[in-house]
Design a protein around this motif. Structure first.
Motif, PDB file in Angstrom:
ATOM      1  N   ILE A  32       0.846  -1.205   0.000  1.00 36.77           N
ATOM      2  CA  ILE A  32       0.000   0.000   0.000  1.00 36.77           C
ATOM      3  C   ILE A  32       0.875   1.247   0.000  1.00 36.77           C
ATOM      4  CG2 ILE A  32      -1.587   1.367   1.427  1.00 36.77           C
ATOM      5  CD1 ILE A  32      -2.944  -1.308   2.197  1.00 36.77           C
ATOM      6  N   GLN A  33       1.915   1.244   0.817  1.00 32.16           N
ATOM      7  CA  GLN A  33       2.811   2.407   0.862  1.00 32.16           C
ATOM      8  C   GLN A  33       3.517   2.592  -0.480  1.00 32.16           C
ATOM      9  OE1 GLN A  33       3.068   4.844   3.143  1.00 32.16           O
ATOM     10  NE2 GLN A  33       4.317   5.796   1.579  1.00 32.16           N
ATOM     11  N   GLU A  34       3.916   1.500  -1.099  1.00 32.87           N
ATOM     12  CA  GLU A  34       4.560   1.578  -2.416  1.00 32.87           C
ATOM     13  C   GLU A  34       3.589   2.163  -3.448  1.00 32.87           C
ATOM     14  OE1 GLU A  34       6.592  -1.447  -5.660  1.00 32.87           O
ATOM     15  OE2 GLU A  34       6.377  -2.117  -3.584  1.00 32.87           O
ATOM     16  N   GLY A  35       2.343   1.721  -3.390  1.00 30.53           N
ATOM     17  CA  GLY A  35       1.321   2.269  -4.287  1.00 30.53           C
ATOM     18  C   GLY A  35       1.076   3.744  -4.027  1.00 30.53           C
ATOM     19  N   ARG A  36       1.030   4.128  -2.766  1.00 27.61           N
ATOM     20  CA  ARG A  36       0.817   5.543  -2.407  1.00 27.61           C
ATOM     21  C   ARG A  36       1.965   6.406  -2.911  1.00 27.61           C
ATOM     22  NH1 ARG A  36      -2.587   8.587   1.064  1.00 27.61           N
ATOM     23  NH2 ARG A  36      -1.918  10.711   0.728  1.00 27.61           N
ATOM     24  N   THR A  37       3.183   5.889  -2.820  1.00 27.10           N
ATOM     25  CA  THR A  37       4.342   6.614  -3.343  1.00 27.10           C
ATOM     26  C   THR A  37       4.227   6.796  -4.853  1.00 27.10           C
ATOM     27  OG1 THR A  37       5.727   5.807  -1.539  1.00 27.10           O
ATOM     28  CG2 THR A  37       6.860   6.563  -3.522  1.00 27.10           C
ATOM     29  N   ALA A  38       3.783   5.751  -5.554  1.00 27.49           N
ATOM     30  CA  ALA A  38       3.593   5.855  -7.008  1.00 27.49           C
ATOM     31  C   ALA A  38       2.541   6.903  -7.341  1.00 27.49           C
ATOM     32  CB  ALA A  38       3.208   4.494  -7.587  1.00 27.49           C
ATOM     33  N   ILE A  39       1.453   6.917  -6.588  1.00 23.94           N
ATOM     34  CA  ILE A  39       0.401   7.919  -6.806  1.00 23.94           C
ATOM     35  C   ILE A  39       0.972   9.322  -6.584  1.00 23.94           C
ATOM     36  CG2 ILE A  39      -1.783   8.851  -5.923  1.00 23.94           C
ATOM     37  CD1 ILE A  39      -2.511   5.877  -5.228  1.00 23.94           C
ATOM     38  N   ASP A  40       1.641   9.499  -5.461  1.00 29.15           N
ATOM     39  CA  ASP A  40       2.205  10.818  -5.143  1.00 29.15           C
ATOM     40  C   ASP A  40       3.196  11.271  -6.210  1.00 29.15           C
ATOM     41  OD1 ASP A  40       0.656  10.877  -2.857  1.00 29.15           O
ATOM     42  OD2 ASP A  40       2.299  10.310  -1.513  1.00 29.15           O
ATOM     43  N   ASN A  41       4.041  10.361  -6.672  1.00 29.34           N
ATOM     44  CA  ASN A  41       5.027  10.720  -7.701  1.00 29.34           C
ATOM     45  C   ASN A  41       4.351  11.123  -9.005  1.00 29.34           C
ATOM     46  OD1 ASN A  41       7.165  10.240  -5.973  1.00 29.34           O
ATOM     47  ND2 ASN A  41       7.555   8.187  -6.738  1.00 29.34           N
ATOM     48  N   ASN A  42       3.340  10.376  -9.415  1.00 28.54           N
ATOM     49  CA  ASN A  42       2.664  10.676 -10.675  1.00 28.54           C
ATOM     50  C   ASN A  42       1.835  11.950 -10.611  1.00 28.54           C
ATOM     51  OD1 ASN A  42       3.180   8.583 -12.818  1.00 28.54           O
ATOM     52  ND2 ASN A  42       2.736   7.282 -11.071  1.00 28.54           N
ATOM     53  N   PHE A  43       1.364  12.284  -9.442  1.00 27.06           N
ATOM     54  CA  PHE A  43       0.523  13.474  -9.312  1.00 27.06           C
ATOM     55  C   PHE A  43       1.301  14.703  -8.827  1.00 27.06           C
ATOM     56  CE2 PHE A  43      -2.692  10.432  -9.994  1.00 27.06           C
ATOM     57  CZ  PHE A  43      -3.818  11.113 -10.430  1.00 27.06           C
ATOM     58  N   SER A  44       2.593  14.568  -8.635  1.00 26.88           N
ATOM     59  CA  SER A  44       3.391  15.699  -8.144  1.00 26.88           C
ATOM     60  C   SER A  44       3.449  16.847  -9.144  1.00 26.88           C
ATOM     61  CB  SER A  44       4.805  15.244  -7.783  1.00 26.88           C
ATOM     62  OG  SER A  44       5.498  14.821  -8.954  1.00 26.88           O
ATOM     63  N   GLN A  45       3.187  16.562 -10.418  1.00 32.02           N
ATOM     64  CA  GLN A  45       3.200  17.611 -11.435  1.00 32.02           C
ATOM     65  C   GLN A  45       2.049  18.603 -11.260  1.00 32.02           C
ATOM     66  OE1 GLN A  45       2.257  15.921 -15.330  1.00 32.02           O
ATOM     67  NE2 GLN A  45       1.329  14.193 -14.256  1.00 32.02           N
ATOM     68  N   PHE A  46       1.027  18.204 -10.514  1.00 30.18           N
ATOM     69  CA  PHE A  46      -0.133  19.065 -10.327  1.00 30.18           C
ATOM     70  C   PHE A  46       0.059  19.909  -9.074  1.00 30.18           C
ATOM     71  CE2 PHE A  46      -1.658  15.261 -12.597  1.00 30.18           C
ATOM     72  CZ  PHE A  46      -1.931  15.880 -13.802  1.00 30.18           C
ATOM     73  N   ASN A  47       0.861  20.934  -9.231  1.00 32.57           N
ATOM     74  CA  ASN A  47       1.184  21.829  -8.123  1.00 32.57           C
ATOM     75  C   ASN A  47       0.534  23.190  -8.382  1.00 32.57           C
ATOM     76  OD1 ASN A  47       2.769  22.952 -10.157  1.00 32.57           O
ATOM     77  ND2 ASN A  47       4.612  21.891  -9.471  1.00 32.57           N
ATOM     78  N   ASP A  48       0.813  24.138  -7.515  1.00 32.65           N
ATOM     79  CA  ASP A  48       0.207  25.465  -7.674  1.00 32.65           C
ATOM     80  C   ASP A  48       0.564  26.094  -9.015  1.00 32.65           C
ATOM     81  OD1 ASP A  48      -1.127  25.365  -5.268  1.00 32.65           O
ATOM     82  OD2 ASP A  48       0.444  26.416  -4.158  1.00 32.65           O
TER      83      ASP A  48
END
Length: 168
Positions: A32-48
């Protein structure tokens, strides 16, 4: 003695099963933590900056049209005032102030619409991210979640500036 051995064997089996379940849960939590890291990495481009760029893209689209309309209206106003002999009158000041006020209001409307576009994008990204987090908790499969995160982080609604339908 035989009853005690049976009880001891049951306790040992229960302890072994509890240990096996603990290890399975630890492995699940790691996935689950590995999946959460993948989600966070892929969505990091959506910043302010991403959302501010969305808002600015709309403003860059709409402001030239507003400016053109304002200049055209100003030319027409000056021509009308000249024809009526009111170029140096208080009527001129009133009409120009009204035109400037309308311009400021429409400019603010454009800025607000740009903010609305940015907020719509933010909501779409947040929903997609939340859906993936829910899937991740259910599946605990980091490979599937990583692939889904990569796919969901790039749909047109999130990366392509929408076609703007509003003209000021």
């Amino acid at each position: 003695d035989q009853a005690q051995r049976a009880i001891d064997e049951q306790k040992a089996n229960a302890a072994a099963e509890a240990e096996r379940q603990r290890k399975l849960e630890e492995a699940r939590q790691a996935r689950i933590q590995e999946g959460r890291t993948a989600i966070d990495n892929n969505f990091s481009q959506f910043n302010d900056k991403f959302y501010n760029d969305r808002s600015q893209a709309y403003q860059d689209y709409a402001m030239p049209e507003l400016d053109s309309q304002y200049k055209d209206s100003m030319r027409k106003l000056v021509a009308a005032l000249a024809r009526s002999g009111n170029l140096q009158s208080s009527i001129r000041a009133e009409k120009m102030a009204a035109l400037d006020e309308d311009y400021a209001k429409r400019k603010l409307d454009i800025q607000n619409t740009g903010t609305d576009y940015a907020n719509s994008a933010r909501n779409a990204v947040d929903k997609s991210r939340a859906d993936l987090i829910t899937q991740n908790l259910s599946l605990a499969d980091p490979n599937a979640i990583s692939a889904n995160a990569l796919a969901n982080a790039k749909p047109p609604i999130m990366l392509v500036v929408p076609e703007f339908g509003f003209c000021p």
